[in-house]
Design a protein around this motif. Structure first.
Motif, PDB file in Angstrom:
ATOM      1  N   ASP A 134       0.865  -1.183   0.000  1.00 54.70           N
ATOM      2  CA  ASP A 134       0.000   0.000   0.000  1.00 54.70           C
ATOM      3  C   ASP A 134       0.899   1.229   0.000  1.00 54.70           C
ATOM      4  O   ASP A 134       1.485   1.613   1.022  1.00 54.70           O
ATOM      5  CB  ASP A 134      -0.887  -0.023   1.246  1.00 54.70           C
ATOM      6  N   ALA A 185       0.468   4.283   2.429  1.00 59.99           N
ATOM      7  CA  ALA A 185       0.972   4.213   3.795  1.00 59.99           C
ATOM      8  C   ALA A 185       2.464   4.516   3.852  1.00 59.99           C
ATOM      9  O   ALA A 185       2.995   4.877   4.895  1.00 59.99           O
ATOM     10  CB  ALA A 185       0.696   2.833   4.378  1.00 59.99           C
ATOM     11  N   GLY A 233      -2.471   8.883   9.155  1.00 54.06           N
ATOM     12  CA  GLY A 233      -2.148   7.835  10.115  1.00 54.06           C
ATOM     13  C   GLY A 233      -2.407   8.283  11.535  1.00 54.06           C
ATOM     14  O   GLY A 233      -2.855   7.525  12.387  1.00 54.06           O
ATOM     15  N   GLN A 272      -6.193   8.306  12.298  1.00 51.25           N
ATOM     16  CA  GLN A 272      -6.985   7.083  12.308  1.00 51.25           C
ATOM     17  C   GLN A 272      -7.344   6.710  13.743  1.00 51.25           C
ATOM     18  O   GLN A 272      -6.664   7.091  14.690  1.00 51.25           O
ATOM     19  CB  GLN A 272      -6.216   5.960  11.645  1.00 51.25           C
ATOM     20  N   SER A 322      -6.561   0.587  14.805  1.00 54.81           N
ATOM     21  CA  SER A 322      -6.293   0.292  13.398  1.00 54.81           C
ATOM     22  C   SER A 322      -4.899   0.779  13.039  1.00 54.81           C
ATOM     23  O   SER A 322      -4.269   1.514  13.783  1.00 54.81           O
ATOM     24  CB  SER A 322      -7.327   1.005  12.526  1.00 54.81           C
ATOM     25  N   SER A 323      -4.419   0.318  11.909  1.00 55.21           N
ATOM     26  CA  SER A 323      -3.125   0.819  11.476  1.00 55.21           C
ATOM     27  C   SER A 323      -3.062   0.802   9.959  1.00 55.21           C
ATOM     28  O   SER A 323      -3.778   0.053   9.296  1.00 55.21           O
ATOM     29  CB  SER A 323      -2.004  -0.046  12.075  1.00 55.21           C
ATOM     30  N   ARG A 324      -2.229   1.677   9.440  1.00 52.63           N
ATOM     31  CA  ARG A 324      -2.036   1.734   7.988  1.00 52.63           C
ATOM     32  C   ARG A 324      -0.871   0.807   7.660  1.00 52.63           C
ATOM     33  O   ARG A 324       0.250   1.047   8.096  1.00 52.63           O
ATOM     34  CB  ARG A 324      -1.734   3.152   7.564  1.00 52.63           C
ATOM     35  N   SER A 325      -1.170  -0.220   6.923  1.00 56.11           N
ATOM     36  CA  SER A 325      -0.158  -1.250   6.733  1.00 56.11           C
ATOM     37  C   SER A 325       0.270  -1.345   5.268  1.00 56.11           C
ATOM     38  O   SER A 325      -0.443  -0.917   4.356  1.00 56.11           O
ATOM     39  CB  SER A 325      -0.704  -2.611   7.166  1.00 56.11           C
ATOM     40  N   SER A 326       1.425  -1.904   5.110  1.00 56.60           N
ATOM     41  CA  SER A 326       1.931  -2.165   3.762  1.00 56.60           C
ATOM     42  C   SER A 326       2.857  -3.363   3.840  1.00 56.60           C
ATOM     43  O   SER A 326       3.233  -3.783   4.932  1.00 56.60           O
ATOM     44  CB  SER A 326       2.675  -0.917   3.254  1.00 56.60           C
ATOM     45  N   GLN A 348       3.612  -1.414   9.582  1.00 58.55           N
ATOM     46  CA  GLN A 348       2.338  -1.122  10.242  1.00 58.55           C
ATOM     47  C   GLN A 348       2.479   0.196  10.977  1.00 58.55           C
ATOM     48  O   GLN A 348       3.225   0.299  11.954  1.00 58.55           O
ATOM     49  CB  GLN A 348       1.984  -2.206  11.265  1.00 58.55           C
ATOM     50  N   SER A 405       2.461   6.681  13.632  1.00 59.61           N
ATOM     51  CA  SER A 405       2.272   7.838  12.756  1.00 59.61           C
ATOM     52  C   SER A 405       2.550   9.132  13.493  1.00 59.61           C
ATOM     53  O   SER A 405       3.111  10.077  12.926  1.00 59.61           O
ATOM     54  CB  SER A 405       0.842   7.850  12.227  1.00 59.61           C
TER      55      SER A 405
END
Lengths: 502, 148, 540, 653
Positions: free
Chosen positions: C7, C10, C56, C59, C63-67, C92, C98
């Motif tokens: 992603d 992210a 980030g 949010q 939750s987390s913004r992952s790649s 993550q 973030s």
């Protein structure tokens, strides 16, 4: 409207202080801003107290700290005291020369900042908020002592006094913070009303004692309770008049107020278990301060030590744990605020004229040459020795009464011994008060005074005299009609002890 | 499981030697070697443990490669700094009490002085070139006596 | 097809600094004589990095913004990898990570602004002679590139979730800084760089050892709770107790290895030397972005073991108590403000790891929150120092250089006062006070009484330290010279030298960027002082 | 009527305040002082004539104190009516007299205002139905006495005497406060009725006894019972009207009134009454003896006051429960009149002569007819010569004591009775001596020389005490200094001023009251109750005492006291070193205070200072240790990791 008034009460002195601090030193607006700010604050304080306003908003959500300020019987008198004393201090400061060390606007700004912090402390209803407000006064007071302190002494001593003040107090307040955090962690709330309503429920006795010990140690430094008092004399000696007045009249009150507001309702068993220690330390403070005053040569230091003694009575009253005791403590708190403010105004003026406050220098008697300051001094010390009919009598008498018949479960024999010893403190107070009056007012040794010191100092006039007279009226008025103060706190004291909340 | 003990013991030995080297050597380059030894001990552990069938992604080997790469990058920077040290201080003795006194004209905050933007060479004139080579020579002879 | 899911959105916080590096190099290639261009590019890159980390931050918790996600069913079936690998991601960024990324990027912006060079033509005019042709060409782009690289490392660190990324990012965040310190080129800076270098090398080696032990204890390259929870099935350990000990050993090795970056005692020795050797902007970077990186690395690791409950971390407690005490005691003797800030870093590092004695979400969040308050306040302090040094030269680095600052530059003194009181934890620096509350909360919750008492004592010492600086600020200039605090022997000569160095002429140096740095950081400090939630909310 | 009671207290207080405000205009101040005194007399007459027999008069409202009830009520009954009237009358005469006596004093206004305030304090004690209010009045009197005694603050002796008076009484007040608290804790109320109605439970009531004994000690302070007696003679440093005020009807006698109010409790508590009896008996005899030896008229009167007040307290200690406190109050009234008369007379005389030493006053009363008569009436009344008021009231007291002794009072009452009779004789003796000295004009050459000799001795004694004092004073601590009032001290007031008519009228009014005041007392039940036997016996003692003094003085030709051994007399003049003993206590406390200061600096404060120094030293060591040597940094890293690893593995869990 109701809520915004409360916030306004805190914002006005803060904004005025900020305006003063950022004002260029050459402009002349500081007079208007300072006086106006303090007057508006005083009016707001009266309004807020009479209308029992409150504000309750969330502030630091992640810590659960609420912007919760309210006024009740425990704090009303202190709020008024802080607001009115600030007006007095500012009037007094504007009527005379600014102490050396900086511009007048900085001086006044620091005074108003102290007021902000004090008001916030007395009004705060959230334990953490209380702590934060408690800390607000430190830096401005440090500036007052450090920068505007007595310029007759070396910079080293000024620095020492100011540093002592702030370091002692920071240590105390950090301990208090630890106690507060322990309390919050175990009770799950930082709301003082809820804590009071819980009244120690859910806390085991050892835990209560631990928390109370930490809290009381922290607050004891501010009160100050013997043997944590050694910051007070030097701070008072060096501080300018405004600093001394606010220190004695407002800041010391925050310590005892903290005990009554924070420790007593939330940790009834812990405080009860520690009350013998409190009582003994209070009584030692009474005797210690009284004895120190007997031989102290610096007048301001002497008044400072007498503060230690007077706060000893307040502590003794708190240790009794009865409702009369709390009443006595709150009364004694305010009484000492008024009396020590009066004394520091007078002594500050004298020191300003004399250049020092050394009692061993023979000087012209005040009695005939400087009658106004003389009369004020006589009244001040008469009140300091607890003369009935003046304000501090009731605090001390009731403290002794309360300690003689403490709340159930407290060590009666010990407390009664403390009463007898504490009563001796009254005799000591008489001894040192009359000693001062004999030297300064009646002029012991004045016949030997020569040269500059033999000249009578100019008497108090104008606004400064007005300030002193106002305080004199308060000293006598509250002494004759103590109900004014006692009624304010009557109901809440019962609530604090009973865990009723309000 | 028993066979794992030997490589791990070797790793411990390597790490110990590395730490000893770090502590005992005065010469910066030799300290660097000590560090490499410790890294290799770590590598050994990684490889050994990575042999286990449970480890996903062949992680043991991959991580070892990572570490080797990082070590290489480190050495580059380290040698550059050691070189600068030698040019600037005239020695690479890590136990020497360094002389911090800069040229009085030297502004402690060089970044704002337009006069002397960056000219590392112009800084404190190092000892004579001869002395340079002498130390290098000594250094080269693997005794870590470093001048001056 | 299941595979490595990337992603890119992210990743922007890390990609922008990297792109910035490329851009800087390109720009330098194109217009080598524009000294400010690399910095402009770098500021833009870091700014974008900050901007892209905002989503980030905002949010919701959990939750987390992952790649770089792997582990979807079926992907490994073709390989030899065991099928029980849980779905996981190498990157993550939850709100805490973030938040740290955002803070790092913003701090980097401020550092870049502080390092803002003088335009070429002006510099030539000021020097009165053409600068040596060789000089000036390379330094600005190099510095910008290195700063961006270190920033990229820090950003990646915060989001990394596996040992490999973690180690690489840690090195990426550290090595450029060593070079940056050395780049100042003075004897002092070389000494600092050497000390930083050897400390970091050894620490890193031991840290790798710790990482290897982690791998040995858990058999997993991922730094996540599942791995720590599965430690019982360690390939090398004989029993669960031994496995726990191995895990503990790995944790303390990592803590110690990162301790150097955080300047914890006894891994701190490089701090004062490097700070005073480096240029102010690099010192600022060391004090802020580096610390964020270090803490981010530590938190990645500790959050993985948080699943083990809240064990008592005596080791961390000891390090914390030592750092506070030593840092404060040493700071108490410094007359050079940069050295004072360096030692204050050491002391504050103690406060930063203080809440970590409880390895819980409460502890990690508190630690990060405290670090951020420290970072903001330190940025302001460094910005004021930079400004003062630009105004009055070397004397700006000594305490005496601040005498009467209140009268001369009220706003600047106000900002400094706010910063110092924040560091000391006194109002009006409410944020510092709140930070103290936040930091003490987990400790109290764990019932570490002795540690809280040490903390209380250090709060006092800290106040003493910062008041030493605040004192000249509020002192009136008119005060007689002999009234100034007697200088102690150790630092006396330095001050005298500093006085001698201060050139009588007030140098009119352009300082817009520095002022901007000050304004930005001070504004942030002020805002979070009024509403601490803005800062604490970052770390929900 | 309720307002009358309130006004009786309030008016003098307001007058005091007004007097202070009118500082610059003596005329107004005079008007306020005298005017208010007149009005108060009128109000007191009303109370006397028509007492309300109530104890529920609100003053400032009840104090809201939770479980302690403090209604702060005032009362009005026969007893308070009589005493209030006497107090107000005495105060009026003193105010009038003061107008003349201090007419040239720049501080007259303050003095008059203080007298008003003093009166307010006393009247508050009289009208109080609440222990807290009693304490207020009690302490206000103490404070005013400090102001009045120290009126001539230019003189060292005056400052010292004032200091001493306040401190000594204040030390005793410690007990007073504790006693009142103990009593009110018993009743959970400070209200007098509540306190009185909580009767002792069967057997002993320790709290009650403690409270009552403490009150006795407190009273002993203000009333000058041994060992607190020595402040009163020194208090003669104040202007004569002040002395009259303190001695006659207010502060010194207030103790009697307080105990009289609490008499129902004392009646049941033998222990407290025994303490009182012993103190009173010792005091009355001892001070009467000292009075005989005095060389100064005012000091003689002062000692006589001590003796007379002890008589009142003795009556309270010995009187049976059914007789009650009235005999004591009765003597209080009588004493108030004749003692005020004597003091004002002495002041008048001293103003004319410019001295108060008996040597200087010798025969000076003879050629001033009015004054001579006034003094004669006063002294005769003091001696207890019928039909003057002193005779009636004293014999009422004696009769009560005898009744107590014969009615089962036991040893306690007998001690009092014996002491009373002894005092009667001694009183007559010193009165006779004083009269002979004042009235015998021409000392023979022999007696002159002997007088000179005598005064030398006294001077000598005085000097001795003085030197002791100065050494204590040198260190700048005014706690300990003491100097016995020098014999023959010259008053600074009113030298050879012709007396005004009003002032002399005030003296005559007092003389008239001394003559006919008994009539006032007839309104009070049991206030005049002269037993035939006791009266006869006491008259015999009076005659014997008077004759002895007369014969000792060789028919008035020389001072009767000269017959005493010189050494003894010198010691008696300085009160047998009581002052020195006080000073010792003072210097003991001062030494303790010095110790406290040292401890405060070197022990209590040592910890913070040591912490600061340690911090600084540690910092210095750290700075010295910390060098930019990379190797040491490495060592730190490695050692740190080892320590951390060991800690981490061993203490984890």
């Amino acid at each position: 409207m109701a809520t915004s008034l409360m916030t306004l009460l805190l914002l006005v002195p803060l904004l005025a202080a900020l305006a003063l601090l950022t004002l260029p030193s050459t402009s002349g607006g500081e007079r208007v801003i300072a006086l106006g700010g303090s007057l508006v604050t005083a009016v707001l304080a009266v309004v807020v107290v009479s209308g029992s306003y409150q504000v309750d908003r969330s502030w630091v959500r992640s810590l659960g700290i609420r912007w919760h300020f309210a006024v009740d019987g425990l704090s009303a008198a202190l709020v008024l005291l802080a607001a009115l004393l600030t007006v007095a201090v500012i009037v007094h400061a504007l009527a005379g020369p600014t102490p050396a060390g900086g511009s007048r606007s900085t001086y006044l700004g620091a005074v108003l900042l102290v007021e902000t912090g004090a008001l916030a402390t007395f009004l705060a209803r959230d334990a953490v908020l209380f702590f934060i407000a408690f800390e607000v006064v430190l830096v401005p007071m440090w500036v007052l002592i450090r920068r505007f302190g007595d310029d007759h002494v070396s910079d080293e001593r000024r620095s020492d006094a100011a540093g002592r003040f702030i370091l002692f107090t920071v240590f105390g307040s950090t301990l208090m913070l630890i106690g507060i955090l322990l309390l919050i962690w175990n009770q799950g709330t930082s709301d003082l009303d809820t804590l009071a309503r819980l009244h120690g429920d859910g806390l085991t006795r050892p835990l209560q004692i631990t928390i109370a010990a930490v809290l009381l140690t922290g607050l004891a430094i501010k009160v100050p309770i013997w043997p944590l008092h050694t910051w007070l004399p030097s701070a008072h000696t060096i501080a300018p008049t405004a600093g001394s007045v606010l220190l004695a009249g407002v800041l010391l009150k925050m310590g005892t107020y903290g005990i009554v507001r924070l420790a007593v309702p939330a940790l009834p068993e812990g405080v009860a278990a520690l009350s013998p220690v409190l009582a003994i330390l209070g009584v030692v403070g009474i005797i210690w301060g009284g004895l120190a005053c007997l031989v102290e040569r610096d007048l301001k230091r002497l008044v400072a030590y007498s503060s230690v003694a007077h706060m000893g009575f307040v502590v003794l009253a708190i240790a009794s744990g009865s409702d009369a005791g709390l009443q006595a403590a709150l009364f004694g708190n305010v009484a000492h605020g008024v009396v020590s403010a009066l004394l520091f105004f007078v002594v500050g003026d004298l020191k300003e004229q004399w250049g020092s406050a050394d009692l061993s220098v023979a000087r012209a008697a005040l009695r005939d040459k400087t009658p106004r300051l003389g009369v004020a001094l006589v009244f001040g010390f008469a009140a300091a020795l607890g003369l009935p009919g003046l304000v501090s009598f009731w605090g001390e008498f009731l403290a002794l009464y309360a300690a003689w018949s403490p709340a159930p479960g407290r060590p009666v024999a010990l407390l009664r011994t403390c009463v007898v010893v504490g009563a001796m403190g009254i005799a000591l107070a008489a001894a040192y008060s009359l000693r001062v009056l004999r030297i300064v007012w009646a002029g012991e040794g004045s016949e030997d005074a020569q040269g500059e010191v033999a000249k009578a100092v100019p008497d108090s006039t104008g606004p400064r005299w007005g300030v002193v007279v106002t305080l004199l009226v308060a000293v006598v008025g509250l002494g004759v009609v103590p109900h004014l103060l006692l009624r304010i706190s009557e109901l809440d004291v019962v609530a604090v002890l009973g865990g009723g909340g309000r | 499981m028993m066979h794992l003990q030997y490589p791990l013991a070797l790793a411990a030995l390597l790490a110990g030697i590395g730490v000893y080297g770090v502590l005992a050597r005065r010469n910066a380059v030799l300290v660097l070697i000590g560090v490499e030894l410790i890294l290799n001990a770590a590598n050994l552990i990684l490889v050994t443990v990575g042999l286990q069938p449970k480890a996903p992604f062949a992680a043991g080997s991959v991580l070892t490669l990572f570490v080797i790469t990082i070590a290489a990058a480190e050495v580059c920077v380290a040698l550059a700094v050691i070189l600068a040290m030698f040019r600037g201080l005239g020695h690479i003795d890590l136990t020497a009490d360094p002389d911090l006194a800069d040229d009085p004209a030297d502004d402690p905050d060089g970044d704002d002085d337009p006069d002397r933007d960056d000219d590392p060479d112009r800084d404190d004139d190092p000892p004579a070139a001869g002395s340079h080579s002498a130390t290098v020579g000594q250094h080269g002879s693997s005794r870590e006596e470093v001048s001056p | 097809m299941n595979g490595l899911v990337i992603d890119v959105a992210a990743l922007w916080p890390a990609l922008f600094p990297l792109l910035g590096i490329v851009a800087v190099l390109v720009v330098d290639l194109v217009t080598p004589r524009l000294r400010q261009a690399p910095y402009a590019v770098a500021v833009v890159a870091a700014g974008f990095g900050a901007w892209t980390s905002l989503p980030g931050v905002l949010q919701e918790a959990g939750s987390s913004r992952s790649s770089f996600c792997v582990g979807q069913q079926g992907w490994f079936s073709s390989t030899s990898a065991p099928p029980h690998i849980a779905p996981t991601c190498f990157w993550q960024a939850d709100s805490l990570a973030s938040g740290l990324q955002l803070a790092a990027s913003l701090a980097a912006v401020v550092c870049l602004l502080l390092a803002w060079p003088i335009a070429r033509s002006r510099a030539d005019a000021a020097s009165g002679a053409p600068a040596p042709a060789r000089s000036g060409h390379t330094r600005e782009p190099v510095e910008a590139v290195l700063l961006l690289a270190a920033l990229a490392g820090t950003v990646v660190l915060a989001a990394s979730r596996d040992v490999g990324t973690w180690l690489v990012a840690l090195e990426l965040a550290t090595l450029p800084v060593i070079v940056l310190v050395a780049l100042a080129g003075r004897r002092r800076s070389i000494v600092g760089a050497v000390q930083l270098l050897v400390t970091s090398l050894v620490s890193f080696a031991l840290l790798v050892l710790g990482a290897a032990l982690w791998f040995a204890a858990t058999g997993s390259p991922f730094l996540d709770p599942e791995a720590a929870g599965g430690a019982a099935g360690s390939p090398v350990a004989l029993d669960s107790a031994g496995s726990a000990a191995l895990l503990a050993l790995s944790v303390v090795f990592v803590v110690a290895g990162i301790g150097f970056k955080l300047s914890l005692v006894p891994f701190h020795a490089w701090t004062p030397t490097a700070y005073s050797g480096a240029t102010l902007s690099v010192a600022t970077f060391l004090a802020t972005v580096s610390k964020i990186g270090a803490l981010a690395a530590l938190l990645v690791f500790l959050r993985a073991v948080a699943v083990l409950g809240t064990p008592g971390f005596v080791a961390i407690a000891v390090l914390s108590a030592l750092s506070m005490t030593v840092g404060n005691l040493m700071a108490l003797r410094q007359n050079d403000v940069v050295l004072l800030l360096a030692w204050s870093t050491v002391a504050q590092a103690g406060w930063v790891v203080l809440p970590l004695v409880s390895v819980s979400a409460l502890g990690t969040g508190a630690s990060a929150a405290y670090l951020l308050t420290y970072v903001v306040a330190t940025l302001v302090a460094f910005a004021v120092v930079a400004l003062t040094v630009r105004d009055s030269g070397a004397v700006g680095r000594s305490l005496v250089g601040y005498e009467g600052l209140w009268r001369r530059h009220a706003w600047r003194a106000g900002a400094l006062g706010l910063a110092l009181t924040s560091l000391a934890g006194l109002p009006p620096g409410v944020i510092g006070l709140v930070g103290k509350i936040v930091a003490l909360r987990p400790v109290v919750a764990q019932g570490w009484v002795w540690l809280t008492v040490i903390a209380a004592a250090n709060a006092v010492l800290g106040v003493a330290v910062y008041l030493r600086w605040l004192r000249p600020v509020v002192t009136s200039v008119a005060e007689p010279a002999e009234a100034a605090e007697p200088v102690n022997e150790a630092a006396g000569s330095a001050v005298v030298a500093g006085r001698a160095l201060s050139s009588p002429r007030v140098r009119q140096v352009r300082r817009g960027a520095v002022v901007a740095a000050l304004v930005i950081s001070a504004a942030v400090l002020l805002v979070v002082s009024v509403q601490p939630d803005l800062l604490l909310g970052v770390l929900r | 009527m309720i307002w009358v009671v309130r006004l009786v207290v309030l008016l003098p207080a307001l007058a005091g305040l007004a007097g202070l405000l009118a500082r610059r205009t003596p005329l107004v101040a005079r008007g306020v002082a005298v005017g208010s005194a007149v009005v108060v007399v009128a109000l007191a007459v009303a109370l006397f004539v028509a007492p309300m027999d109530t104890a529920d008069i609100d003053s400032v409202g009840a104090l809201p104190l939770g479980n302690l009830s403090a209604p702060l009520h005032l009362l009005s009954d026969q007893l308070s009516g009589v005493v209030a009237l006497v107090v107000s009358l005495v105060v009026l005469t003193i105010q009038v007299f003061t107008v003349w006596y201090l007419r040239d004093d720049p501080r007259y206004t303050q003095f008059a205002a203080t007298v008003s305030l003093f009166a307010a304090g006393m009247l508050l004690v009289v009208a109080s139905a609440d222990l807290a209010l009693t304490l207020v009045g009690w302490e206000v009197m103490g404070w005013c006495s400090w102001l009045l005694i120290g009126h001539d603050s230019e003189r060292f002796a005056a400052r010292r005497a004032a200091y001493k008076a306040f401190l000594v009484t204040c030390v005793a007040d410690i007990a007073m406060v504790v006693g009142f608290i103990a009593l009110s804790v018993r009743a959970r109320s400070t209200d007098l009725l509540d306190v009185l109605t909580v009767h002792p439970s069967a057997g002993t009531d320790a709290l009650l006894t403690l409270g009552l004994v403490c009150v006795v000690i407190g009273v002993a302070g203000k009333s000058g019972l041994v060992p607190f007696h020595d402040w009163l003679p020194d208090a003669m440093e104040g202007p004569t009207p002040a002395s009259a005020l303190i001695h006659a009807a207010t502060m010194v006698a207030a103790g009697t009134y307080v105990i009289a109010r609490l008499f129902p409790l004392y009646a049941f508590d033998d222990a407290a009454r025994t303490v009182l009896a012993v103190l009173a008996a010792v005091t009355m005899v001892y001070t009467a003896l000292l009075a005989f030896a005095q060389t100064d008229l005012k000091r003689l009167l002062a000692y006589s006051t001590l003796s007379q007040v002890a008589i009142m307290l003795g009556a309270l200690a010995a009187a049976p429960a059914d007789v009650g406190p009235v005999p004591a109050v009765s003597h209080l009234v009588g004493h108030a009149f004749f003692k005020a008369l004597l003091f004002l007379g002495a002041g008048w005389l001293a103003a004319l002569v410019g001295a108060t030493a008996l040597d200087a006053l010798r025969g000076r009363a003879r050629d001033r007819r009015a004054l001579r008569r006034a003094m004669a009436i006063g002294l005769a009344s003091l001696a207890g010569v019928p039909p003057l008021i002193g005779f009636f009231t004293k014999d009422t007291a004696i009769d009560a004591a005898v009744e107590g002794a014969t009615g089962g009072g036991g040893l306690r009452a007998w001690i009092v009775v014996v002491a009373l009779f002894a005092t009667t004789a001694l009183t007559a003796a010193y009165c006779t001596r004083a009269w002979l000295l004042l009235d015998t004009p021409c000392p023979t050459p022999a007696s002159t020389s002997s007088a000179a000799n005598d005064s030398f001795e006294v001077e000598h004694g005085g000097t001795r005490a003085r030197s002791l004092t100065t050494s204590a004073f040198d260190d700048g601590m005014p706690l300990t200094p003491l100097a016995v009032g020098e014999p023959g001290v010259l008053t600074t007031h009113g030298e050879h001023k012709p007396i005004t008519l009003t002032a002399s009228l005030s003296v005559f009014a007092l003389a008239a009251l001394t003559l006919f005041g008994t009539l006032l007392l007839l309104g009070l039940d049991g206030a005049v109750h002269v037993g035939v036997v006791s009266a006869t016996v006491s008259l015999l003692f009076v005659a014997a005492g008077a004759f002895a003094a007369w014969s000792m003085s060789e028919r008035g030709l020389r001072d009767a006291a000269e017959r005493l051994p010189t050494r003894l007399r010198a010691d008696a003049v300085i009160g047998f070193g009581a002052d020195t003993a006080y000073a010792r206590v003072g210097s003991g406390v001062t030494a303790l205070a010095r110790l406290v200061v040292v401890l405060d600096r070197d022990v209590v404060d040592a910890y913070p200072r040591a912490t600061a120094v340690t911090a600084r030293q540690l910092g210095r060591i750290g700075v010295r240790l910390h060098r930019a040597v990379p190797a040491s940094a490495l060592l730190g890293v490695v050692v740190g990791i080892v320590v951390v690893a060991v800690l981490g593995v061993t203490v984890w869990q």
